[in-house]
Enzyme design. Structure first.
Site, mmCIF file in Angstrom:
data_model
loop_
_atom_site.group_PDB
_atom_site.id
_atom_site.type_symbol
_atom_site.label_atom_id
_atom_site.label_comp_id
_atom_site.label_asym_id
_atom_site.label_seq_id
_atom_site.Cartn_x
_atom_site.Cartn_y
_atom_site.Cartn_z
ATOM 1 N N ASN A 1 1.531 3.365 -2.954
ATOM 2 C CA ASN A 1 2.143 3.826 -4.215
ATOM 3 C C ASN A 1 1.610 5.196 -4.623
ATOM 4 O OD1 ASN A 1 3.381 1.362 -4.464
ATOM 5 N ND2 ASN A 1 1.869 0.526 -5.864
ATOM 6 N N ARG B 1 -11.570 1.490 -9.395
ATOM 7 C CA ARG B 1 -10.775 2.717 -9.554
ATOM 8 C C ARG B 1 -10.941 3.300 -10.960
ATOM 9 N NH1 ARG B 1 -5.254 2.425 -6.051
ATOM 10 N NH2 ARG B 1 -6.315 2.067 -4.086
ATOM 11 N N SER C 1 -6.930 -5.643 -5.834
ATOM 12 C CA SER C 1 -8.077 -6.310 -5.207
ATOM 13 C C SER C 1 -9.312 -6.166 -6.095
ATOM 14 C CB SER C 1 -8.359 -5.684 -3.836
ATOM 15 O OG SER C 1 -8.846 -4.372 -4.003
ATOM 16 N N THR C 2 -10.319 -6.967 -5.810
ATOM 17 C CA THR C 2 -11.566 -6.827 -6.579
ATOM 18 C C THR C 2 -12.139 -5.425 -6.353
ATOM 19 O OG1 THR C 2 -12.497 -8.131 -4.759
ATOM 20 C CG2 THR C 2 -12.404 -9.196 -6.892
ATOM 21 N N GLU C 3 -11.947 -4.899 -5.141
ATOM 22 C CA GLU C 3 -12.431 -3.542 -4.844
ATOM 23 C C GLU C 3 -11.654 -2.491 -5.651
ATOM 24 O OE1 GLU C 3 -11.691 -5.852 -2.451
ATOM 25 O OE2 GLU C 3 -13.781 -6.297 -1.922
ATOM 26 N N ASN C 4 -10.351 -2.742 -5.859
ATOM 27 C CA ASN C 4 -9.530 -1.810 -6.667
ATOM 28 C C ASN C 4 -10.050 -1.693 -8.105
ATOM 29 O OD1 ASN C 4 -6.342 -2.889 -5.231
ATOM 30 N ND2 ASN C 4 -7.692 -1.216 -4.575
ATOM 31 N N ARG D 1 -0.280 8.931 -10.139
ATOM 32 C CA ARG D 1 -0.340 7.661 -9.403
ATOM 33 C C ARG D 1 0.341 6.518 -10.171
ATOM 34 N NH1 ARG D 1 -3.792 7.306 -5.283
ATOM 35 N NH2 ARG D 1 -4.104 5.091 -5.646
ATOM 36 N N ARG E 1 0.123 7.604 -2.815
ATOM 37 C CA ARG E 1 0.539 8.713 -1.938
ATOM 38 C C ARG E 1 2.009 9.045 -2.144
ATOM 39 N NH1 ARG E 1 -1.252 6.067 3.333
ATOM 40 N NH2 ARG E 1 -1.527 4.337 1.893
ATOM 41 N N ASP F 1 0.835 -1.211 0.000
ATOM 42 C CA ASP F 1 0.000 0.000 0.000
ATOM 43 C C ASP F 1 0.866 1.256 0.000
ATOM 44 O OD1 ASP F 1 -2.299 1.474 0.044
ATOM 45 O OD2 ASP F 1 -2.619 1.293 2.202
HETATM 46 C C1 FPP Z 1 -2.301 0.083 -3.268
HETATM 47 O O1 FPP Z 1 -1.695 1.315 -2.997
HETATM 48 C C2 FPP Z 1 -1.569 -0.565 -4.363
HETATM 49 C C3 FPP Z 1 -2.136 -0.977 -5.518
HETATM 50 C C4 FPP Z 1 -3.573 -0.880 -5.784
HETATM 51 C C5 FPP Z 1 -1.303 -1.552 -6.598
HETATM 52 C C6 FPP Z 1 -0.110 -2.328 -6.169
HETATM 53 C C7 FPP Z 1 0.713 -2.602 -7.361
HETATM 54 C C8 FPP Z 1 2.063 -2.663 -7.394
HETATM 55 C C9 FPP Z 1 2.912 -2.548 -6.209
HETATM 56 C C10 FPP Z 1 2.831 -2.852 -8.632
HETATM 57 C C11 FPP Z 1 2.159 -3.485 -9.739
HETATM 58 C C12 FPP Z 1 2.264 -4.925 -9.727
HETATM 59 C C13 FPP Z 1 1.596 -5.679 -10.606
HETATM 60 C C14 FPP Z 1 1.815 -7.135 -10.634
HETATM 61 C C15 FPP Z 1 0.637 -5.093 -11.552
HETATM 62 P P1 FPP Z 1 -2.268 2.655 -3.612
HETATM 63 O O2 FPP Z 1 -1.607 2.902 -4.896
HETATM 64 O O3 FPP Z 1 -3.726 2.589 -3.605
HETATM 65 O O4 FPP Z 1 -1.707 3.734 -2.642
HETATM 66 P P2 FPP Z 1 -2.451 4.901 -1.910
HETATM 67 O O5 FPP Z 1 -3.164 4.258 -0.759
HETATM 68 O O6 FPP Z 1 -1.327 5.749 -1.488
HETATM 69 O O7 FPP Z 1 -3.347 5.583 -2.872
#
Ligand code: FPP
Length: 248
Positions: free
Chosen positions: A24, A73, A67-70, A35, A26, A22
């Site tokens: 990326n 987005r 995730s399925t919730e993601n 992002r 931010r 989690d």
């Molecule tokens: C959640 O943090 C992270 C994700 C939804 C994506 C994670 C993906 C990777 C680390 C790399 C990609 C890997 C593959 C295999 C595709 P967020 O980005 O929602 O962070 P935030 O909470 O700061 O917004």
């Protein structure tokens, strides 16, 4: 510390580590970047951590990539993630799997674009013969959906399940449960991740955003795991007695 240098009991070294990657978005925002830049850096870090974990002697690593919730987005962000898979997934996974590690993708891949599904299936096929060490990439994954799917499989087969036989119907079937679940990005929740498998996992939370979670941070998480006593519902005294008997 690695598996062979762990003092005393090998059970103080985690066999299976799961990571909620989690932060990326931010991380990128703080640098006034989109992002998608954070996800790109996140992917590089994910590969670095996987290599480091296998070098240390970890047998299984599960990473929560989508995730399925993601999937709700904005289309642009999802497209950025799919582009990462299109451009790098196969090559990066090949590099790691060459060490004799089997790739498994956990999740409902039917929810992903067809060409992405093909890349995933081809990557999985390339390492399908390996046993004993594994990378699980959770993509379009939700733990409740995984549990419901497993329950339906049992119903369709007319099976009455036990805890062990049910675990075999999950995407992670046949693998050891995660010993250590790490979450970066300052949040303290499980977000529908490995709910069945992580029943007795130790949790480690880092305030760092995922792209800045270093190999040394992973070492510290593993060291912290080694300092904990896993009681599995027993008393301290019972655990000490068991440790004593193991050493005899
Ligand atoms: C959640 O943090 C992270 C994700 C939804 C994506 C994670 C993906 C990777 C680390 C790399 C990609 C890997 C593959 C295999 C595709 P967020 O980005 O929602 O962070 P935030 O909470 O700061 O917004």
């Amino acid at each position: 510390m690695n598996r062979n240098t762990t003092e005393g009991d090998k059970s103080r070294f985690p066999r299976h580590i799961a990571i909620i990657m989690d932060g990326n978005g931010r991380w990128a925002k703080r640098r006034l970047m989109p992002r998608s830049f954070g996800h790109r850096q996140g992917m590089e870090r994910m590969i670095g951590l996987l290599e480091h974990a296998f070098d240390l002697g970890v047998d299984y690593v599960t990473v929560y990539a989508l995730s399925t919730e993601n999937l709700q987005r904005p289309a642009e962000e999802l497209e950025g993630l799919y582009q990462l898979i299109r451009k790098h997934f196969r090559e990066y996974m090949k590099k790691i799997c060459e060490r004799g590690v089997r790739l498994r993708v956990l999740g409902d891949t039917s929810l992903l674009p067809e060409d992405v599904r093909k890349i995933i299936a081809d990557s999985e096929a390339e390492s399908a013969e390996y046993r004993g060490r594994g990378i699980n990439v959770a993509l379009a994954y939700g733990s409740r959906a995984e549990i419901v799917r497993a329950a339906n499989l049992a119903v369709m087969r007319g099976e009455t399940v036990t805890e062990e036989s049910f675990a075999k119907l999950l995407y992670t079937g046949g693998q050891p449960d995660p010993d250590l679940v790490i979450r970066t990005g300052k949040e303290r929740r499980i977000s529908n991740f490995l709910l069945y498998q992580a029943a007795y996992a130790e949790f480690y939370f880092s305030d760092k955003m995922f792209p800045e979670f270093s190999d040394a941070d992973l070492d510290e998480a593993i060291a912290e795991y080694g300092r904990r006593t896993r009681r599995f519902g027993k008393t301290d005294e019972q655990c000490r007695e068991e440790e004593k008997n193991k050493k005899v």
